[in-house]
Enzyme design. Sequence first.
Site, PDB file in Angstrom:
ATOM      1  N   LYS A 137       0.831  -1.198   0.000  1.00  0.00           N
ATOM      2  CA  LYS A 137       0.000   0.000   0.000  1.00  0.00           C
ATOM      3  C   LYS A 137       0.873   1.258   0.000  1.00  0.00           C
ATOM      4  CE  LYS A 137      -3.064  -2.701  -0.481  1.00  0.00           C
ATOM      5  NZ  LYS A 137      -3.677  -2.780  -1.829  1.00  0.00           N
ATOM      6  N   ASP A 195      -8.005  -0.591  -6.084  1.00  0.00           N
ATOM      7  CA  ASP A 195      -6.736   0.095  -6.324  1.00  0.00           C
ATOM      8  C   ASP A 195      -6.824   1.058  -7.501  1.00  0.00           C
ATOM      9  OD1 ASP A 195      -3.690   0.076  -5.642  1.00  0.00           O
ATOM     10  OD2 ASP A 195      -3.777  -0.105  -7.817  1.00  0.00           O
ATOM     11  N   GLU A 199      -6.673   5.146  -6.881  1.00  0.00           N
ATOM     12  CA  GLU A 199      -5.668   6.080  -7.389  1.00  0.00           C
ATOM     13  C   GLU A 199      -6.291   7.147  -8.287  1.00  0.00           C
ATOM     14  OE1 GLU A 199      -2.910   3.335  -9.023  1.00  0.00           O
ATOM     15  OE2 GLU A 199      -3.906   3.195 -10.969  1.00  0.00           O
TER      16      GLU A 199
END
Length: 568
Positions: free
Chosen positions: A229, A292, A296
């Site tokens: 992470k 993910d 982002e």
Amino acid sequence: MAAFVPVAAVVGARSSTWTGAASPAPPGLPVRAARSARAAVPAGLTMVAAPVGNVAEEKAKSADFETKVFLKEQVHLADTSEYIVRGGRDVMTRLPKAFAGVKSVGVIGWGSQGPAQAQNLRDSFADFGVDAKVTIGLRAGSASEKAAMAQGFSHEDGTLGEMYDVIAKSDMVVLLISDGATALCYKKVLDAMKPGSTLGLSHGFLLGHMDATGDTFRDDVNVILVAPKGMGPSVRRLYVQGKTQNGAGINCSFAVQQDATGTATDLAIGWAVAIGAPFSFQTTLRNEYRSDIYGERGILLGAVHGIVESLYRRYTFQGMSEADAFVHSVESITGPISRTISKRGIKAVYDDLPNDEARATFSKAYAASYKPAFDILIECYEDVECGNEIRSVINANKRYGRLPMGKIDGTRMWVVGKDVRAARVEENIPVDPFTAGVYIATMMAQIDVLMEKGHVLSEIINESVIESVDSLNPYMHARGVAYMVDNCSITAASGSRKWAPRFDYNLTQQAYVAVDEGEDLDMSVVDAFVNHPIHPAVVECAKLRPSVDIALSGSVADDAARSTMMSA
């Protein structure tokens, strides 16, 4: 758990359009809402296929796991219980058992994660008696060879080689090339692997691509995931710190997509421990790529990029100096707001505001920003979920050779930022209550979308909070948000460039107008924030954060978010 704002309410949220200029309308100018029903699908077009893997299936897969090597620990987050594995130097003594039968680990690629994971694995194997060699695999003639050799990998000792040759010889293949390159070459990678070997991924992107194409993995190999992470340089730097201060490292999620040998779970956990994870939590490849890629584009990079540009412009329009506008937008978020969240949780930012006036400012900004942010975020998640965003990344990779991404750090805002950072006095950076309200509303909207979509809380908190305030924001604080956007992976960079303007425009056209025109705001979302069950869960997860902060050396070369825009 369902999001706190019904989807129907978000669909009906203000949808304004600023016409007559290429940039958003300045705050205070009247921008009228234009609402319209969803259009029917035009004749001749087909709907995107339903996503593979429903919410209940994916959540069930990440609920529990069995390990014969490590100790799993139950943690209580809100009204749920999950299992984690703690790492650290004391736990690394279990690595020989976890990697039993693995004599060769091929790390393919030298982008962001490659250098960090390869060196961490090599060091852990040497320090704790794992009888396995780490070899770097690169394409023939790769420009990264010199960088790998500088870190002690070489052709002479068999720790550096051509990627497919390395893959064919490896018991475990850690595939760390760019997402777009992975989508183009994975069939050749799978063909080259030995029966009974293990394919290790640090991003579930490949499964997303395979979901869209209907392809599957070979059934005679393990397929596992360990997803740090944080950026590769953080993974390496905190691992090195962890050699003298046990527990330093970057948290990881892990997943087992396919267990052909019966050892895949312990191999995945061992991999996470070996690269320095203070704690690891289970997910699925499918939930990892969804959270993910979405994250982002949201609060990890794209949203914060859009938020700070909108706020900087707003503050300068209101008469702040350029330097003060940068401090009250960018510096406030990447500095004291992030540090407070990191150590004491999201709600602590609100609780620490000095007076009722500041809390009222925060509340107005939060109430005005939540639904416009949620509107974009749920659209983004569903674009990832159905494969649209994955196809967009693959197309961006294909265009990159012809049309490299331009830099964003030449605009006036980011030039000002360089001077502000050079003159920075940390204790003088304020927590601007309006900035805090906008930023935290967006973070909470991201959390609520993930909760609605069935992700487990440990994954939600790591993807939406810990990775942001403990890894990415400290780098952005040191180097600049624009620097991060210009020097991250193609997946992240293309996503930020695509979605950041959406956050900028939605906030400028909807949230800030609502505040400036004195519109009635739905303050129930503030009440939902104050009483949100995520807060005690974040505080609990904060206890599991790295034992030290990321140490920045002051060297851009050392601390840079290494670009993965080069293929392997």
